[in-house]
Design an enzyme around this catalytic site. Structure first.
Site, PDB file in Angstrom:
ATOM      1  N   VAL A 100       0.933 -23.030  -1.130  1.00 18.86           N
ATOM      2  CA  VAL A 100       1.382 -23.135  -2.519  1.00 18.86           C
ATOM      3  C   VAL A 100       1.462 -24.646  -2.757  1.00 18.86           C
ATOM      4  O   VAL A 100       2.365 -25.309  -2.271  1.00 18.86           O
ATOM      5  CB  VAL A 100       2.739 -22.453  -2.753  1.00 18.86           C
ATOM      6  CG1 VAL A 100       3.254 -22.771  -4.154  1.00 18.86           C
ATOM      7  CG2 VAL A 100       2.622 -20.949  -2.559  1.00 18.86           C
ATOM      8  N   PRO A 101       0.469 -25.205  -3.447  1.00 16.97           N
ATOM      9  CA  PRO A 101       0.316 -26.663  -3.503  1.00 16.97           C
ATOM     10  C   PRO A 101       1.274 -27.357  -4.469  1.00 16.97           C
ATOM     11  O   PRO A 101       0.866 -27.910  -5.502  1.00 16.97           O
ATOM     12  CB  PRO A 101      -1.141 -26.829  -3.933  1.00 16.97           C
ATOM     13  CG  PRO A 101      -1.394 -25.629  -4.791  1.00 16.97           C
ATOM     14  CD  PRO A 101      -0.604 -24.515  -4.145  1.00 16.97           C
ATOM     15  N   CYS A 102       2.541 -27.372  -4.122  1.00 22.45           N
ATOM     16  CA  CYS A 102       3.544 -28.006  -4.979  1.00 22.45           C
ATOM     17  C   CYS A 102       3.274 -29.502  -5.142  1.00 22.45           C
ATOM     18  O   CYS A 102       3.699 -30.098  -6.133  1.00 22.45           O
ATOM     19  CB  CYS A 102       4.948 -27.757  -4.434  1.00 22.45           C
ATOM     20  SG  CYS A 102       5.171 -28.168  -2.707  1.00 22.45           S
ATOM     21  N   HIS A 103       2.525 -30.080  -4.206  1.00 27.43           N
ATOM     22  CA  HIS A 103       2.187 -31.508  -4.326  1.00 27.43           C
ATOM     23  C   HIS A 103       1.277 -31.771  -5.522  1.00 27.43           C
ATOM     24  O   HIS A 103       1.203 -32.896  -5.989  1.00 27.43           O
ATOM     25  CB  HIS A 103       1.539 -32.023  -3.030  1.00 27.43           C
ATOM     26  CG  HIS A 103       0.232 -31.395  -2.701  1.00 27.43           C
ATOM     27  ND1 HIS A 103       0.133 -30.140  -2.119  1.00 27.43           N
ATOM     28  CD2 HIS A 103      -1.033 -31.840  -2.869  1.00 27.43           C
ATOM     29  CE1 HIS A 103      -1.150 -29.844  -1.938  1.00 27.43           C
ATOM     30  NE2 HIS A 103      -1.879 -30.860  -2.390  1.00 27.43           N
ATOM     31  N   ARG A 104       0.635 -30.745  -6.049  1.00 31.83           N
ATOM     32  CA  ARG A 104      -0.263 -30.906  -7.194  1.00 31.83           C
ATOM     33  C   ARG A 104       0.468 -30.814  -8.527  1.00 31.83           C
ATOM     34  O   ARG A 104      -0.165 -30.855  -9.580  1.00 31.83           O
ATOM     35  CB  ARG A 104      -1.370 -29.854  -7.138  1.00 31.83           C
ATOM     36  CG  ARG A 104      -2.273 -30.014  -5.945  1.00 31.83           C
ATOM     37  CD  ARG A 104      -3.410 -29.019  -5.949  1.00 31.83           C
ATOM     38  NE  ARG A 104      -4.073 -29.047  -4.655  1.00 31.83           N
ATOM     39  CZ  ARG A 104      -4.518 -27.979  -4.001  1.00 31.83           C
ATOM     40  NH1 ARG A 104      -4.411 -26.784  -4.564  1.00 31.83           N
ATOM     41  NH2 ARG A 104      -5.075 -28.098  -2.823  1.00 31.83           N
TER      42      ARG A 104
END
Length: 174
Positions: A136-140
């Site tokens: 889950v790419p929360c960094h994006r």
């Protein structure tokens, strides 16, 4: 319940993954200050073990993604065990999973996408509790006006920026 967990090396450091009896991923952890801290944050109640084939495939994909070796894989195929999460968290995580490598969205855009405009802070809190980075790419997900926003994984915003840089994401000025 955790069936097993494993630690593995990546371009950003030693990460961890935990899985359930059905091989669905129950947690992923970016590098912490020690292997013990990584294992503790996985919620692992089991001993480290050899990952089953499907989990080994997830590990290989994470290694490739964070090294920049395969930016075509958005990890959307990874089976996640979302038991225990709220409907709001699930909606936020599902929206974040649709952000392709090299792209970013704002907390406000995610809030609007899930039908709750004005809930950007709540989106940020949910992403701060994300048990599956970078699947889950929360960094994006960034703040408005090109600001980075926070990042709760080890290394904080420095790790967020490193992941975005590896993905060759185009960001605004902050």
């Amino acid at each position: 319940m955790t069936a097993g967990y494993a630690l593995f090396d990546t371009a950003v450091g030693r990460c961890g993954i935990a899985w359930g009896a059905d091989d669905a991923v129950t947690a992923v952890r970016l590098p912490e200050e020690s292997d013990e801290a990584t294992a503790r944050h996985l919620g692992a109640g089991a001993d480290p073990s050899e990952p089953p084939a499907e989990v080994a495939r997830v590990i290989a994909a994470i290694v490739d993604l964070v090294s920049g070796a395969n930016l075509d894989d958005d990890l959307s195929w990874v089976s996640l065990d979302m038991n225990g999460l709220t409907d709001f968290q699930r909606a936020v995580y599902e929206a974040a999973r649709r952000i392709l490598p090299g792209s970013t969205r704002t907390y406000g855009e995610i809030a609007t996408e899930i039908g709750l405009p004005g809930s950007a802070r709540a989106v940020g809190r949910a992403l701060g509790e994300n048990p599956y980075p970078p699947v889950v790419p929360c960094h994006r997900v960034t703040a408005a006006n090109g600001r980075t926003g926070g990042f709760s994984a080890g290394g904080g915003v420095t790790t967020k920026m490193r992941l975005l840089s590896t993905e060759q994401a185009v960001l605004g000025l902050w």
